[in-house]
Design a protein around this motif. Sequence first.
Motif, PDB file in Angstrom:
ATOM      1  N   LEU A 157       0.845  -1.200   0.000  1.00  0.00           N
ATOM      2  CA  LEU A 157       0.000   0.000   0.000  1.00  0.00           C
ATOM      3  C   LEU A 157       0.878   1.246   0.000  1.00  0.00           C
ATOM      4  O   LEU A 157       1.837   1.335   0.768  1.00  0.00           O
ATOM      5  N   ASN A 158       0.553   2.195  -0.838  1.00  0.00           N
ATOM      6  CA  ASN A 158       1.308   3.442  -0.924  1.00  0.00           C
ATOM      7  C   ASN A 158       1.090   4.255   0.349  1.00  0.00           C
ATOM      8  O   ASN A 158      -0.037   4.653   0.647  1.00  0.00           O
ATOM      9  N   PRO A 159       2.149   4.532   1.127  1.00  0.00           N
ATOM     10  CA  PRO A 159       1.962   5.242   2.402  1.00  0.00           C
ATOM     11  C   PRO A 159       1.498   6.681   2.236  1.00  0.00           C
ATOM     12  O   PRO A 159       1.036   7.290   3.196  1.00  0.00           O
ATOM     13  N   ARG A 160       1.616   7.228   1.025  1.00  0.00           N
ATOM     14  CA  ARG A 160       1.211   8.618   0.780  1.00  0.00           C
ATOM     15  C   ARG A 160      -0.229   8.737   0.305  1.00  0.00           C
ATOM     16  O   ARG A 160      -0.710   9.845   0.055  1.00  0.00           O
ATOM     17  N   MET A 161      -0.898   7.591   0.170  1.00  0.00           N
ATOM     18  CA  MET A 161      -2.291   7.608  -0.293  1.00  0.00           C
ATOM     19  C   MET A 161      -3.221   7.200   0.843  1.00  0.00           C
ATOM     20  O   MET A 161      -2.913   6.297   1.615  1.00  0.00           O
ATOM     21  N   SER A 162      -4.353   7.856   0.927  1.00  0.00           N
ATOM     22  CA  SER A 162      -5.357   7.519   1.940  1.00  0.00           C
ATOM     23  C   SER A 162      -6.146   6.297   1.485  1.00  0.00           C
ATOM     24  O   SER A 162      -6.027   5.854   0.333  1.00  0.00           O
ATOM     25  N   VAL A 163      -6.963   5.767   2.386  1.00  0.00           N
ATOM     26  CA  VAL A 163      -7.788   4.598   2.058  1.00  0.00           C
ATOM     27  C   VAL A 163      -8.670   4.874   0.847  1.00  0.00           C
ATOM     28  O   VAL A 163      -8.768   4.055  -0.067  1.00  0.00           O
ATOM     29  N   LYS A 164      -9.296   6.051   0.829  1.00  0.00           N
ATOM     30  CA  LYS A 164     -10.189   6.372  -0.285  1.00  0.00           C
ATOM     31  C   LYS A 164      -9.425   6.397  -1.609  1.00  0.00           C
ATOM     32  O   LYS A 164      -9.959   6.004  -2.653  1.00  0.00           O
ATOM     33  N   GLU A 165      -8.157   6.852  -1.577  1.00  0.00           N
ATOM     34  CA  GLU A 165      -7.364   6.925  -2.799  1.00  0.00           C
ATOM     35  C   GLU A 165      -6.868   5.551  -3.232  1.00  0.00           C
ATOM     36  O   GLU A 165      -6.843   5.230  -4.425  1.00  0.00           O
ATOM     37  N   ILE A 166      -6.480   4.723  -2.261  1.00  0.00           N
ATOM     38  CA  ILE A 166      -5.977   3.380  -2.582  1.00  0.00           C
ATOM     39  C   ILE A 166      -7.072   2.532  -3.216  1.00  0.00           C
ATOM     40  O   ILE A 166      -6.872   1.895  -4.264  1.00  0.00           O
ATOM     41  N   ILE A 167      -8.248   2.513  -2.591  1.00  0.00           N
ATOM     42  CA  ILE A 167      -9.356   1.696  -3.108  1.00  0.00           C
ATOM     43  C   ILE A 167      -9.928   2.312  -4.377  1.00  0.00           C
ATOM     44  O   ILE A 167     -10.349   1.597  -5.300  1.00  0.00           O
ATOM     45  N   GLN A 187     -16.342   2.978   8.335  1.00  0.00           N
ATOM     46  CA  GLN A 187     -16.495   4.147   7.467  1.00  0.00           C
ATOM     47  C   GLN A 187     -15.688   5.356   7.947  1.00  0.00           C
ATOM     48  O   GLN A 187     -15.244   6.176   7.139  1.00  0.00           O
ATOM     49  N   GLU A 188     -15.477   5.469   9.251  1.00  0.00           N
ATOM     50  CA  GLU A 188     -14.737   6.630   9.767  1.00  0.00           C
ATOM     51  C   GLU A 188     -13.259   6.601   9.386  1.00  0.00           C
ATOM     52  O   GLU A 188     -12.530   7.578   9.607  1.00  0.00           O
ATOM     53  N   PHE A 189     -12.795   5.479   8.815  1.00  0.00           N
ATOM     54  CA  PHE A 189     -11.391   5.375   8.397  1.00  0.00           C
ATOM     55  C   PHE A 189     -11.190   5.802   6.940  1.00  0.00           C
ATOM     56  O   PHE A 189     -10.111   5.628   6.386  1.00  0.00           O
ATOM     57  N   TYR A 190     -12.195   6.381   6.349  1.00  0.00           N
ATOM     58  CA  TYR A 190     -12.199   6.731   4.921  1.00  0.00           C
ATOM     59  C   TYR A 190     -10.996   7.584   4.517  1.00  0.00           C
ATOM     60  O   TYR A 190     -10.418   7.400   3.447  1.00  0.00           O
ATOM     61  N   ASN A 191     -10.594   8.514   5.366  1.00  0.00           N
ATOM     62  CA  ASN A 191      -9.503   9.444   5.043  1.00  0.00           C
ATOM     63  C   ASN A 191      -8.187   9.087   5.723  1.00  0.00           C
ATOM     64  O   ASN A 191      -7.238   9.882   5.686  1.00  0.00           O
ATOM     65  N   ARG A 192      -8.105   7.919   6.367  1.00  0.00           N
ATOM     66  CA  ARG A 192      -6.881   7.560   7.065  1.00  0.00           C
ATOM     67  C   ARG A 192      -5.834   6.981   6.107  1.00  0.00           C
ATOM     68  O   ARG A 192      -6.144   6.600   4.973  1.00  0.00           O
ATOM     69  N   TYR A 193      -4.600   6.891   6.629  1.00  0.00           N
ATOM     70  CA  TYR A 193      -3.473   6.417   5.836  1.00  0.00           C
ATOM     71  C   TYR A 193      -3.005   5.049   6.340  1.00  0.00           C
ATOM     72  O   TYR A 193      -3.286   4.683   7.488  1.00  0.00           O
ATOM     73  N   PHE A 236      -3.149   1.713  10.382  1.00  0.00           N
ATOM     74  CA  PHE A 236      -3.878   0.444  10.420  1.00  0.00           C
ATOM     75  C   PHE A 236      -2.967  -0.709  10.830  1.00  0.00           C
ATOM     76  O   PHE A 236      -1.751  -0.658  10.642  1.00  0.00           O
ATOM     77  N   SER A 237      -3.580  -1.749  11.369  1.00  0.00           N
ATOM     78  CA  SER A 237      -2.858  -2.989  11.671  1.00  0.00           C
ATOM     79  C   SER A 237      -2.637  -3.765  10.381  1.00  0.00           C
ATOM     80  O   SER A 237      -3.202  -3.445   9.322  1.00  0.00           O
ATOM     81  N   GLY A 238      -1.835  -4.841  10.469  1.00  0.00           N
ATOM     82  CA  GLY A 238      -1.574  -5.661   9.293  1.00  0.00           C
ATOM     83  C   GLY A 238      -2.838  -6.269   8.708  1.00  0.00           C
ATOM     84  O   GLY A 238      -3.023  -6.293   7.489  1.00  0.00           O
ATOM     85  N   GLY A 239      -3.714  -6.773   9.580  1.00  0.00           N
ATOM     86  CA  GLY A 239      -4.957  -7.372   9.104  1.00  0.00           C
ATOM     87  C   GLY A 239      -5.860  -6.369   8.411  1.00  0.00           C
ATOM     88  O   GLY A 239      -6.485  -6.668   7.383  1.00  0.00           O
ATOM     89  N   GLN A 240      -5.929  -5.151   8.965  1.00  0.00           N
ATOM     90  CA  GLN A 240      -6.737  -4.105   8.340  1.00  0.00           C
ATOM     91  C   GLN A 240      -6.148  -3.694   6.995  1.00  0.00           C
ATOM     92  O   GLN A 240      -6.880  -3.447   6.034  1.00  0.00           O
ATOM     93  N   ARG A 241      -4.833  -3.609   6.933  1.00  0.00           N
ATOM     94  CA  ARG A 241      -4.189  -3.254   5.657  1.00  0.00           C
ATOM     95  C   ARG A 241      -4.481  -4.307   4.588  1.00  0.00           C
ATOM     96  O   ARG A 241      -4.696  -3.965   3.420  1.00  0.00           O
ATOM     97  N   GLN A 242      -4.461  -5.579   4.986  1.00  0.00           N
ATOM     98  CA  GLN A 242      -4.752  -6.612   3.998  1.00  0.00           C
ATOM     99  C   GLN A 242      -6.202  -6.522   3.533  1.00  0.00           C
ATOM    100  O   GLN A 242      -6.500  -6.798   2.363  1.00  0.00           O
ATOM    101  N   ARG A 243      -7.101  -6.125   4.417  1.00  0.00           N
ATOM    102  CA  ARG A 243      -8.496  -5.920   4.013  1.00  0.00           C
ATOM    103  C   ARG A 243      -8.606  -4.789   2.991  1.00  0.00           C
ATOM    104  O   ARG A 243      -9.410  -4.866   2.052  1.00  0.00           O
TER     105      ARG A 243
END
Length: 337
Positions: A120-130, A160-166, A170-177
């Motif tokens: 996952l690109n560390p400079r992109m937020s969740v909304k940008e990655i997905i 949903q509140e993690f929409y703008n997070r980087y 997140f934990s490893g499991g959340q990142r894999q999700r």
Amino acid sequence: MSDKLTKDTKSGNKGQAEKVLLWAKNLVKEFPAGGTRKNPQVVHAVSDVNLEIYQGETLALVGESGCGKSTLGRVLIRLLEPTAGEIYYEGENIVGMKESDFARLRRQMQIIFQDPYASLNPRMSVKEIIGEPLLTYGMKDKGELEARVRELMREVGIAQEFYNRYPHQFSGGQRQRIGIARAIALNPKLIICDEPVSALDVSIQSQVLNLLKDLQERYGLTYLFISHDLSVVKFIADRVCVMFLGMICEIGDTDSLYEQPLHPYTRFLLNAIPKADPRLRSQEKELLTGEIPSPVNPPSGCRFHTRCPYAKEICSQKAPEGRTVGERKVFCHFPLG
């Protein structure tokens, strides 16, 4: 050969016809490894592999580290170009296909990477990655894009509140999700799962595996599940393909392969699985010894013969042809049983 090819279906475990989604024929992948101009050296990562993946199934690819599993997975969806061979996706030969023509098929093939920290690109937020694959394939409306990203977050269990997070939040499991959400964003048919739980805690692995199974049922996904963990494979796979040093040893349905392996290498891998029952741990079992031969200079004949206690003279002279035993296929001169 024509770019179009129809592969016969086969009868599935439940009696229904199974459609071949992807078929690899005589697939080879080699990497340059130095040497001289007159005598160049190459790494024989994948050698003469023939493989069928049926629509809606989970085919596991197993073997020791360095056997070519991940390379094969990447070649099958053309993240790496094959050195030789053919790959048919829904009847079309995608090897050598122009990128402009392949673009319509590219979105149907996705990959979930092994390391959720590096993928996952560390400079992109969740909304940008997905949202990135959605933007790439033409979803420009901001409202539609946000709605789809939020829907995907719900599908994989990201609040949903993690929409703008980087990613670092997140934990490893959340990142894999998040990686899984990105992979299913374009409604693909085939997903290469490259050791998707090996970097996660055991307690989290089962959650991610159950998520993958739920998504498969919901969307009719097909998985090529790459792993070295045979306990994980037994839980998720319909069929198992065992590789050693770039070549297939055995392929068949999970239950029969685990109950009665036909290739010696398969039996050694199964013997290495830790036993949960303490009463079974004292049982003597044959374990594999010796070093894996070099993929730069693999042995002649059967590539496993230098480590196989059952090898005979022919094993060092001639590569075994695949023989069919029931629904299984084994590449061995002297199959077990």
